[in-house]
Scaffold this active site. Structure first.
Site, PDB file in Angstrom:
ATOM      1  N   PRO A   1     -56.388  88.375  75.433  1.00 60.02           N
ATOM      2  CA  PRO A   1     -57.161  87.125  75.406  1.00 60.02           C
ATOM      3  C   PRO A   1     -56.649  86.022  76.326  1.00 60.02           C
ATOM      4  O   PRO A   1     -57.108  84.884  76.224  1.00 60.02           O
ATOM      5  CB  PRO A   1     -57.000  86.683  73.949  1.00 60.02           C
ATOM      6  CG  PRO A   1     -55.610  87.124  73.598  1.00 60.02           C
ATOM      7  CD  PRO A   1     -55.396  88.430  74.331  1.00 60.02           C
ATOM      8  N   CYS A   2     -55.733  86.331  77.229  1.00 56.54           N
ATOM      9  CA  CYS A   2     -55.077  85.263  77.978  1.00 56.54           C
ATOM     10  C   CYS A   2     -56.048  84.442  78.824  1.00 56.54           C
ATOM     11  O   CYS A   2     -55.820  83.259  79.066  1.00 56.54           O
ATOM     12  CB  CYS A   2     -53.969  85.837  78.858  1.00 56.54           C
ATOM     13  SG  CYS A   2     -54.536  87.001  80.113  1.00 56.54           S
TER      14      CYS A   2
END
Length: 222
Positions: A174-175
């Site tokens: 999810p960065c």
């Protein structure tokens, strides 16, 4: 974060995720009849007893892959275990033969408290329960999904322990989610970087779902 029913910076709170999850599941059920519904799995948060915690689950999605099938002829079909939609369109009725191999997939949408965005966890397994490797999973994906993984700087797969099941699952990292959610909301809203909470997961999954071969109907975006 979300306030007054809108998300203005790409992030979402735990309470907002719960609202968005139910709205997403409802829209999916109404507009995506060829798939089983997502279900909300409630959990007890021992540190935040007043806050509702849980995740969305879509399981036992059945993919029938012909061993002689070329990459251009890949297909994704719905598991025969889903009895509620047995009268769905003919192409969801599967007949397995000795030249075909059955793979099953489970998908969970989980809230990330550290990134304050949703995450997609998934796993694949064969009919005997044996986990599929990432190389095998990529062969099941449509070629467009594989291209997306190779070309996008925001979508890459890692493997780690599922936060609630304590077993190794794959996940889309999810960065970069916060950044592309902001870009998505800016391009679709005349009011700037804002998106209604009820459409947050729908907008998110319109991008993330493509990576694992799950597309949403356009009707869900309204």
């Amino acid at each position: 974060m979300d306030s007054a029913g809108e998300v203005n910076d790409g992030k979402i709170t735990l309470e907002g995720f719960s609202v968005a999850a139910r709205a997403f599941a409802d829209k999916w059920k109404r507009h995506n009849l060829l798939f089983p519904p997502w279900s909300w799995v409630s959990l007890i948060n021992r540190t935040l007893l007043k806050k509702e915690e849980g995740y969305l689950s879509l399981e036992k999605i059945f993919i029938l892959t012909s061993l002689e099938e070329s990459a251009e002829e890949e297909s994704l079909d719905v598991t025969a275990d889903w009895s509620e939609k047995e009268e769905a369109d003919d192409h969801t009725v599967l007949v397995q033969n000795v030249e075909d191999e059955a793979h099953y997939y489970d998908y969970h949408i989980v809230y990330s408290a550290s990134y304050m965005v949703p995450m997609l966890y998934f796993r694949g397994y064969s009919s005997d329960g044996k986990p599929l490797t990432l190389d095998v999973i990529k062969k099941d994906l449509p070629s467009s999904s594989v291209s997306l993984l190779l070309e996008s700087k925001w979508n890459f797969i890692t493997q780690e322990e599922h936060p609630y099941l304590n077993r190794p699952w794959f996940k889309l990292h999810p960065c970069g989610t916060e950044e592309w959610i902001k870009l998505l909301s800016e391009s679709s809203s005349s009011d700037g970087c804002q998106i209604p909470i009820e459409l947050y997961l729908v907008s998110w999954f319109s991008v993330v779902g493509q990576v694992v071969g799950l597309k949403i109907p356009l009707e869900m975006l309204t």
